[in-house]
Design a protein around this motif. Structure first.
Motif, PDB file in Angstrom:
ATOM      1  N   VAL A 210       2.897  -2.202  -4.901  1.00 30.48           N
ATOM      2  CA  VAL A 210       4.142  -2.967  -4.856  1.00 30.48           C
ATOM      3  C   VAL A 210       4.312  -3.765  -3.565  1.00 30.48           C
ATOM      4  O   VAL A 210       5.350  -4.402  -3.365  1.00 30.48           O
ATOM      5  CB  VAL A 210       5.365  -2.058  -5.073  1.00 30.48           C
ATOM      6  CG1 VAL A 210       5.325  -1.427  -6.454  1.00 30.48           C
ATOM      7  CG2 VAL A 210       5.466  -0.990  -3.987  1.00 30.48           C
ATOM      8  N   SER A 211       3.332  -3.756  -2.656  1.00 28.47           N
ATOM      9  CA  SER A 211       3.441  -4.611  -1.478  1.00 28.47           C
ATOM     10  C   SER A 211       3.555  -6.072  -1.912  1.00 28.47           C
ATOM     11  O   SER A 211       2.896  -6.500  -2.859  1.00 28.47           O
ATOM     12  CB  SER A 211       2.226  -4.439  -0.568  1.00 28.47           C
ATOM     13  OG  SER A 211       2.283  -3.213   0.121  1.00 28.47           O
ATOM     14  N   HIS A 233       0.109  -2.294   1.825  1.00 29.57           N
ATOM     15  CA  HIS A 233       0.244  -2.807   3.195  1.00 29.57           C
ATOM     16  C   HIS A 233       1.675  -3.299   3.434  1.00 29.57           C
ATOM     17  O   HIS A 233       1.971  -4.471   3.297  1.00 29.57           O
ATOM     18  CB  HIS A 233      -0.811  -3.872   3.501  1.00 29.57           C
ATOM     19  CG  HIS A 233      -0.806  -5.096   2.627  1.00 29.57           C
ATOM     20  ND1 HIS A 233      -0.825  -5.044   1.255  1.00 29.57           N
ATOM     21  CD2 HIS A 233      -0.782  -6.417   2.942  1.00 29.57           C
ATOM     22  CE1 HIS A 233      -0.825  -6.261   0.768  1.00 29.57           C
ATOM     23  NE2 HIS A 233      -0.787  -7.122   1.771  1.00 29.57           N
ATOM     24  N   SER A 234       2.547  -2.374   3.790  1.00 25.18           N
ATOM     25  CA  SER A 234       3.960  -2.681   4.052  1.00 25.18           C
ATOM     26  C   SER A 234       4.470  -1.757   5.145  1.00 25.18           C
ATOM     27  O   SER A 234       4.210  -0.555   5.104  1.00 25.18           O
ATOM     28  CB  SER A 234       4.811  -2.471   2.792  1.00 25.18           C
ATOM     29  OG  SER A 234       4.439  -3.341   1.748  1.00 25.18           O
ATOM     30  N   SER A 235       5.235  -2.315   6.085  1.00 23.11           N
ATOM     31  CA  SER A 235       5.807  -1.496   7.155  1.00 23.11           C
ATOM     32  C   SER A 235       7.308  -1.325   6.961  1.00 23.11           C
ATOM     33  O   SER A 235       7.829  -1.532   5.868  1.00 23.11           O
ATOM     34  CB  SER A 235       5.444  -2.086   8.521  1.00 23.11           C
ATOM     35  OG  SER A 235       4.071  -1.874   8.787  1.00 23.11           O
ATOM     36  N   SER A 236       8.009  -0.935   8.022  1.00 23.74           N
ATOM     37  CA  SER A 236       9.409  -0.509   7.924  1.00 23.74           C
ATOM     38  C   SER A 236      10.384  -1.650   8.171  1.00 23.74           C
ATOM     39  O   SER A 236      10.388  -2.253   9.247  1.00 23.74           O
ATOM     40  CB  SER A 236       9.678   0.609   8.934  1.00 23.74           C
ATOM     41  OG  SER A 236      11.068   0.813   9.104  1.00 23.74           O
ATOM     42  N   ARG A 237      11.245  -1.896   7.195  1.00 24.58           N
ATOM     43  CA  ARG A 237      12.267  -2.925   7.330  1.00 24.58           C
ATOM     44  C   ARG A 237      13.371  -2.491   8.304  1.00 24.58           C
ATOM     45  O   ARG A 237      14.043  -3.340   8.904  1.00 24.58           O
ATOM     46  CB  ARG A 237      12.870  -3.258   5.962  1.00 24.58           C
ATOM     47  CG  ARG A 237      13.684  -4.547   5.939  1.00 24.58           C
ATOM     48  CD  ARG A 237      14.263  -4.817   4.567  1.00 24.58           C
ATOM     49  NE  ARG A 237      13.239  -5.010   3.556  1.00 24.58           N
ATOM     50  CZ  ARG A 237      13.494  -5.074   2.250  1.00 24.58           C
ATOM     51  NH1 ARG A 237      14.727  -4.943   1.813  1.00 24.58           N
ATOM     52  NH2 ARG A 237      12.511  -5.256   1.393  1.00 24.58           N
ATOM     53  N   ALA A 345      -2.989   0.598   6.894  1.00 27.70           N
ATOM     54  CA  ALA A 345      -3.605  -0.641   6.402  1.00 27.70           C
ATOM     55  C   ALA A 345      -3.649  -1.637   7.546  1.00 27.70           C
ATOM     56  O   ALA A 345      -2.617  -1.979   8.117  1.00 27.70           O
ATOM     57  CB  ALA A 345      -2.801  -1.216   5.239  1.00 27.70           C
ATOM     58  N   SER A 346      -4.832  -2.098   7.895  1.00 26.58           N
ATOM     59  CA  SER A 346      -4.956  -3.031   9.018  1.00 26.58           C
ATOM     60  C   SER A 346      -4.574  -4.457   8.645  1.00 26.58           C
ATOM     61  O   SER A 346      -4.040  -5.196   9.457  1.00 26.58           O
ATOM     62  CB  SER A 346      -6.396  -3.021   9.546  1.00 26.58           C
ATOM     63  OG  SER A 346      -7.280  -3.556   8.569  1.00 26.58           O
ATOM     64  N   ASP A 347      -4.891  -4.882   7.409  1.00 27.93           N
ATOM     65  CA  ASP A 347      -4.854  -6.292   7.012  1.00 27.93           C
ATOM     66  C   ASP A 347      -5.773  -7.128   7.895  1.00 27.93           C
ATOM     67  O   ASP A 347      -5.535  -8.310   8.136  1.00 27.93           O
ATOM     68  CB  ASP A 347      -3.432  -6.872   7.042  1.00 27.93           C
ATOM     69  CG  ASP A 347      -3.227  -7.960   5.986  1.00 27.93           C
ATOM     70  OD1 ASP A 347      -4.224  -8.520   5.497  1.00 27.93           O
ATOM     71  OD2 ASP A 347      -2.074  -8.255   5.660  1.00 27.93           O
ATOM     72  N   PHE A 348      -6.851  -6.488   8.386  1.00 22.08           N
ATOM     73  CA  PHE A 348      -7.840  -7.225   9.175  1.00 22.08           C
ATOM     74  C   PHE A 348      -8.439  -8.354   8.339  1.00 22.08           C
ATOM     75  O   PHE A 348      -8.621  -8.239   7.127  1.00 22.08           O
ATOM     76  CB  PHE A 348      -8.956  -6.295   9.647  1.00 22.08           C
ATOM     77  CG  PHE A 348      -8.593  -5.434  10.834  1.00 22.08           C
ATOM     78  CD1 PHE A 348      -7.639  -5.837  11.761  1.00 22.08           C
ATOM     79  CD2 PHE A 348      -9.235  -4.218  11.040  1.00 22.08           C
ATOM     80  CE1 PHE A 348      -7.318  -5.050  12.857  1.00 22.08           C
ATOM     81  CE2 PHE A 348      -8.927  -3.420  12.140  1.00 22.08           C
ATOM     82  CZ  PHE A 348      -7.975  -3.832  13.052  1.00 22.08           C
TER      83      PHE A 348
END
Length: 404
Positions: A210-211, A233-237, A345-348
């Protein structure tokens, strides 16, 4: 165009944290990164050859030196028009990336192997081999044909992200795009086709990702899916109020379903820095113009000296988000969702990279930063791969068919 990241001049984290060198500290059982992008020229140009010295943030040498065991390589395509021609182009672009991953695996069989189950990831680690998994970013590449989901499974895809930037035929995006004709506020979550994709994912044993999806879409997926879901790959809002990040309510909801949220190491999703963002956009426009192009193309422009030197100046003026700021996201997400529901998740090579975690060689620096933040070895083992493998095991177990 997605950014394939070369973080110019990012500040390296010292190898000594506390009194113990990062490299000497205990490695987790498996280090697994759920999001590493590949360019369209992957394995077809020497600079993008996984087994050679490359400017990419993830290649064979960097994984070995850093102690990174397993990577989801991403089949990503840009969002385009919802037309027969648009769908055909997206399917063709996706095929090119599947083929490139296949070529990498065939070229370096003694070093890295495809893993289509968690058991294979563990077996590869035991055999001293690296693991390559496949994730799909943007369900648009299914070409509005559910049969292409079965083909993706057969090619090795084990998670499918429903959307990217811009609404598509599966669901609304967290970042609607005016150029695509999107309305600023989502009028729906999942479409009928999106519902069919989620159901078929569950049947095949593909993790639903769901990212990038809108909040409405995430809620629809959680209500519909019979298996745990992931945010790849999602961080904190709560820490950085970017719409790409997840609210505490959604973190709790994904955890309650048994899923996992993989914190993403993209600077703009870690801390707000409008001045840096504007400077980077201005540099990109300048470099593209100097190259005679209308818009910035990461694959073409990001490795040019003008861009590299420009990023060094920007990093000096506006330091990038740090690995410690990233770990603060992980800590908050663990407090909200629980230690069993957060990963990495790096998203490198797709925009990811931080001060102190600029590429795969610094895998142990992130482990050290987690330890410095108070996580013990068991916690770190879960965050660095254990949680994702548990969810993947559960999704596989609940599958009712195998590859259609």
């Amino acid at each position: 165009m997605k950014t394939f990241g070369l973080l110019g001049g990012a500040i390296a984290l010292a190898l000594a944290l506390a009194s113990t060198p990062a490299a000497a500290q205990k490695d987790p059982p498996i280090t697994l990164d759920t999001h590493v992008d590949i360019p369209f020229a992957y394995m077809h140009e020497a600079r993008f050859d996984f087994g050679k010295q490359t400017p990419m943030q993830v290649d064979l040498d960097k994984m070995r030196r850093g102690g990174l065991d397993a990577v989801f390589f991403i089949v990503y395509v840009d969002q385009g028009p919802l037309t027969p021609a648009g769908y055909a182009h997206a399917v063709s672009q996706a095929k090119r990336k599947y083929d490139a991953i296949d070529l990498m695996l065939k070229t370096y069989p003694n070093d890295i192997r495809l893993a289509t189950t968690p058991a294979q990831v563990r077996a590869n680690k035991a055999a001293g081999k690296l693991s390559a998994m496949i994730g799909v970013e943007n369900g648009y590449s299914l070409g509005h044909d559910i049969k292409n989901l079965d083909i993706a499974y057969k090619r090795g895809a084990r998670y499918v992200g429903l959307a990217h930037m811009g609404n598509n035929d599966l669901c609304t995006s967290s970042t609607p795009e005016a150029d695509l004709g999107d309305t600023p506020l989502p009028e729906y979550g999942l479409t009928d086709f999106g519902r069919a994709v989620v159901k078929r994912d569950n049947e095949l044993g593909i993790m639903v990702d769901v990212s990038h999806s809108s909040d409405a879409c995430v809620r629809d997926v959680l209500a519909l899916s019979t298996s745990p879901v992931i945010a790849s790959h999602s961080s904190s809002r709560a820490i950085d109020p970017h719409p790409r990040n997840l609210s505490d309510d959604l973190l709790r909801a994904i955890a309650a379903k048994g899923g996992v949220i993989q914190a993403v190491a993209v600077g703009e999703f870690i801390k707000l820095d409008p001045a840096r963002d504007l400077a980077v956009k201005a540099l990109q426009a300048q470099v593209a113009k100097q190259a005679g192009d209308k818009s910035f193309d990461s694959e073409k422009h990001e490795y040019l000296p003008a861009y590299i030197e420009g990023m060094k100046r920007i990093d000096a003026a506006f330091p990038p988000a740090s690995v410690d700021e990233y770990v603060a996201h992980i800590k908050h997400m663990v407090q909200v969702a629980g230690i069993d529901h957060v990963g990495i998740a790096s998203d490198f090579d797709g925009g990811g990279g931080l001060g102190g975690w600029t590429d795969a060689t610094q895998t142990r620096s992130l482990t050290a930063a987690l330890r410095k933040a108070g996580f013990n070895d068991d916690d770190i083992a879960k965050i660095w791969g254990g949680n994702l493998l548990r969810v993947w095991d559960e999704v596989t177990k609940r599958a009712t068919v195998h590859g259609g």
